[in-house]
Design an enzyme around this catalytic site. Structure first.
Site, mmCIF file in Angstrom:
data_model
loop_
_atom_site.group_PDB
_atom_site.id
_atom_site.type_symbol
_atom_site.label_atom_id
_atom_site.label_comp_id
_atom_site.label_asym_id
_atom_site.label_seq_id
_atom_site.Cartn_x
_atom_site.Cartn_y
_atom_site.Cartn_z
ATOM 1 N N HIS A 1 29.861 26.575 -47.015
ATOM 2 C CA HIS A 1 31.147 25.850 -47.400
ATOM 3 C C HIS A 1 31.160 24.668 -46.473
ATOM 4 O O HIS A 1 31.275 24.435 -45.451
ATOM 5 C CB HIS A 1 32.336 26.907 -46.524
ATOM 6 C CG HIS A 1 33.615 26.442 -46.822
ATOM 7 N ND1 HIS A 1 33.990 25.996 -47.969
ATOM 8 C CD2 HIS A 1 34.707 26.311 -45.871
ATOM 9 C CE1 HIS A 1 35.228 25.562 -47.820
ATOM 10 N NE2 HIS A 1 35.452 25.695 -46.713
ATOM 11 N N GLU B 1 28.063 31.254 -40.665
ATOM 12 C CA GLU B 1 27.045 30.773 -41.661
ATOM 13 C C GLU B 1 25.534 30.825 -41.300
ATOM 14 O O GLU B 1 24.669 30.826 -42.184
ATOM 15 C CB GLU B 1 27.331 29.123 -41.949
ATOM 16 C CG GLU B 1 28.578 29.030 -43.129
ATOM 17 C CD GLU B 1 29.903 28.929 -42.144
ATOM 18 O OE1 GLU B 1 30.068 29.207 -40.905
ATOM 19 O OE2 GLU B 1 31.089 28.727 -42.834
ATOM 20 N N GLU C 1 33.920 26.597 -53.015
ATOM 21 C CA GLU C 1 32.773 27.225 -53.545
ATOM 22 C C GLU C 1 33.372 28.334 -54.531
ATOM 23 O O GLU C 1 32.661 28.863 -55.303
ATOM 24 C CB GLU C 1 32.076 28.209 -52.562
ATOM 25 C CG GLU C 1 31.178 27.440 -51.662
ATOM 26 C CD GLU C 1 31.982 26.797 -50.420
ATOM 27 O OE1 GLU C 1 31.833 25.525 -50.581
ATOM 28 O OE2 GLU C 1 32.773 27.354 -50.016
ATOM 29 N N GLY D 1 34.311 29.721 -49.346
ATOM 30 C CA GLY D 1 35.200 28.925 -48.943
ATOM 31 C C GLY D 1 35.993 28.229 -50.364
ATOM 32 O O GLY D 1 35.405 28.324 -51.307
ATOM 33 N N SER D 2 36.843 27.406 -50.039
ATOM 34 C CA SER D 2 37.697 26.704 -51.420
ATOM 35 C C SER D 2 36.776 25.944 -52.206
ATOM 36 O O SER D 2 36.828 25.990 -53.315
ATOM 37 C CB SER D 2 38.708 25.848 -50.830
ATOM 38 O OG SER D 2 38.294 24.952 -49.866
ATOM 39 N N GLY E 1 12.788 28.771 -31.895
ATOM 40 C CA GLY E 1 13.467 29.030 -30.706
ATOM 41 C C GLY E 1 14.672 28.792 -30.677
ATOM 42 O O GLY E 1 15.446 29.014 -29.442
ATOM 43 N N HIS F 1 6.027 24.262 -24.539
ATOM 44 C CA HIS F 1 7.458 24.535 -24.251
ATOM 45 C C HIS F 1 7.468 24.105 -22.803
ATOM 46 O O HIS F 1 8.780 23.918 -22.255
ATOM 47 C CB HIS F 1 7.983 26.039 -24.337
ATOM 48 C CG HIS F 1 9.211 26.343 -24.067
ATOM 49 N ND1 HIS F 1 9.688 27.573 -23.858
ATOM 50 C CD2 HIS F 1 10.263 25.536 -23.930
ATOM 51 C CE1 HIS F 1 11.014 27.551 -23.668
ATOM 52 N NE2 HIS F 1 11.571 26.171 -23.873
#
Length: 544
Positions: free
Chosen positions: A78, A55, A36, A33-34, A406, A285
């Protein structure tokens, strides 16, 4: 983006590139993105950028690459939005102890006070508590040193992800290069504690080992195997483990512990001494009022994480890395002549001749018959996990990967990153629900010709959620039906070769095309299988 190694004065960018090269992090996983863009100026020829279309996918691929190489992987996210998108995968990496160095772009320092577009408020707090380390350096010139520290933290046991936020105008500021330092992180338990454990193992009648992902993570399988054979212990794998850790065809191997307190305690009740290796054991769980262990079962717990040792509800913990502790322990115990536990009973194989429709049992039996034994297996099919473990044994260290945490969407990109680590074919078994969390990774697999065979078991919905619902009296849980997805067509639109089968007579040829006949240069292939039959009784594995 060229480095000036040895120069007294250079830029933050040059110093960081030198650090990444020195630490072997020359494959960058990300979604740019901008904030980076300045980081990627003059991208070096010896670096590789692996683009994820979301991402979380980038983090999952980086995790697979890290597990394949044994080193930390570098991830570029980003700003605040990208970190937010990635957090489910960061959570998995933290719980599964995967070393990642995550860098997120931040708006320019001169704008931070004005709450700018894309700016991150309190960026170091955002990914906590699921990173080991999080900083936004106070000064631009500190960025290389902070990244070097973050890398050392990521690679120190217990390993895990670390996070650094870098304002976009830092990269062109002046900074000195940072030399990487060696940190030898293995440590062993108190000798008296190991001697006490050895004496209990010598005196007990029925010992057991519970193997966790730490055995695989620390490459301690030879030591764990030697100890098990020396004391003739039954060996179990912890509930919902993200890795293997013991050869499942070995006569001492007993199976997989369920994530339900009463069932877990019942499996371990025959043993008077249980030694847990690299695992907290009590990963549940489903709520259950049962005690963690039956009376008469004594627990010893060996792990490198002092926090894990602190929260266990019972037993004696020895804080240690595994290889030196197991080596010393094996030298202290005598070689036992006790009767070993009986080997587990394997399920009866299902054949095409006796089937009138595709079932998970048939698919996994046919896959096992065709699977080269050196293949790495990745699994994210929660509805069929017990069936997978029963019918596709894993016998090599590093041969099995899944999420032990998970958060779905981990398996598909994990397989892509693992294949890119050494460009050897990976077989990834997915549920239809799991696949849709991160299907974007098929695009990356196709662009990099990642050698992955994806097997999608399509039961038309979130079968694991349905099974859990039935367990608590909900016969028809809303939001669990997701039928009608054409995975083969979707994969083809993303550039990935694909096939479909829904009849037993077509299964063998389809698996041959997807798995057996593909070499490591053939790129990815997806096989969409429409499976019928029951979803099983979750957490009630087949009897041994």
């Amino acid at each position: 983006m060229t480095t000036t190694d040895g120069a007294k004065d250079g830029t933050v960018l040059e110093a960081v590139v030198g650090l990444l090269r020195a630490t072997g992090m020359t494959t960058v996983f990300g979604n740019p993105g901008s904030t980076e863009l300045s980081m990627f100026r003059d991208f070096p020829d010896d670096f590789r950028y692996v683009l994820g279309l979301q991402e979380a996918t980038a983090v999952g691929m980086a995790a697979g690459h890290s597990l394949g190489t044994g080193h930390a992987a570098f991830v570029s996210l980003h700003s605040a939005g990208g970190v937010g998108n990635a957090l489910g995968a960061v959570f998995n990496a933290y719980r599964d102890r995967v070393p990642l160095v995550i860098v997120a772009g931040q708006q320019a320092r001169s704008l931070i006070q004005l709450r700018p577009f894309l700016g991150a408020d309190e960026p170091a707090q955002f990914p906590r508590p699921y990173v080991k380390f999080a900083r936004q350096p106070e000064r631009a010139e500190d960025v290389p040193a902070v990244l070097a520290e973050a890398h050392r933290v990521a690679m120190t046991h217990p390993r895990g992800p670390v996070f650094v936020s870098v304002p976009e105008d830092d990269w062109n500021r002046a900074a000195q290069p940072v030399e990487p330092r060696a940190v030898h992180a293995d440590f062993t338990a108190n000798p008296d504690a190991l001697a006490t454990l050895a004496a209990r193992l010598d005196a007990c009648a029925r010992p057991a080992l519970v193997v966790g992902p730490g055995v695989d993570d620390e490459a301690a399988l030879p030591e764990a195997l030697a100890l098990a054979e020396r004391i003739r212990a039954g060996v179990w794998i912890r509930p919902l483990s993200g890795r293997s850790g013991f050869p499942e065809s070995h006569p001492l191997f007993q199976g997989f512990l369920p994530p339900v307190a009463g069932q877990l305690a019942g499996r371990l009740e025959p043993y008077d001494v249980v030694v847990a290796l690299g695992t907290p054991v009590f990963t549940y769980h489903v709520a259950d009022d049962s005690p963690p262990l039956a009376p008469g079962t004594e627990l010893f717990h060996l792990d490198c994480d002092p926090a894990q040792a602190a929260y266990l509800p019972t037993g004696t913990s020895l804080v240690t890395t595994l290889r030196p502790a197991l080596t010393q322990l094996a030298s202290l115990v005598g070689e036992s002549d006790r009767e070993p536990p009986p080997p587990r009973v394997r399920p009866t194989p299902v054949t095409v001749a006796g089937s009138d429709h595709l079932t998970p049992e048939l698919v996994l039996d046919e896959l096992h018959r065709r699977l080269p034994r050196d293949r790495v297996l990745v699994e994210e099919a929660p509805s069929h996990r017990d069936t997978f473990h029963a019918r596709v044994p894993v016998d090599r260290s590093g041969g099995f990967l899944t999420t032990g945490s998970g958060a779905l969407g981990w398996g598909l990109p994990l397989a892509v990153g693992r294949a890119l680590a050494d460009h050897r074919r990976v077989v990834c078994v997915l549920g239809d629900g799991s696949a849709m969390y991160s299907v974007q990774a098929l695009w990356t697999a196709a662009r990099h010709r990642a050698p992955v065979s994806f097997i999608v078991l399509d039961n038309g919905g979130y079968g694991a959620v349905r099974a859990l619902g039935r367990r608590i009296g909900i016969d028809s849980a809303p939001g669990t039906d997701i039928g009608g997805i054409e995975f083969a067509g979707l994969a083809a639109s993303l550039g990935c070769a694909a096939d479909y089968a829904d009849r037993p007579d077509d299964l063998g040829k389809a698996l041959d095309r997807a798995v057996t006949q593909l070499d490591d240069e053939a790129g990815p292939h997806l096989l969409h299988l429409k499976v019928a039959g029951t979803e099983g009784t979750l957490y009630e594995p087949w009897a041994r």
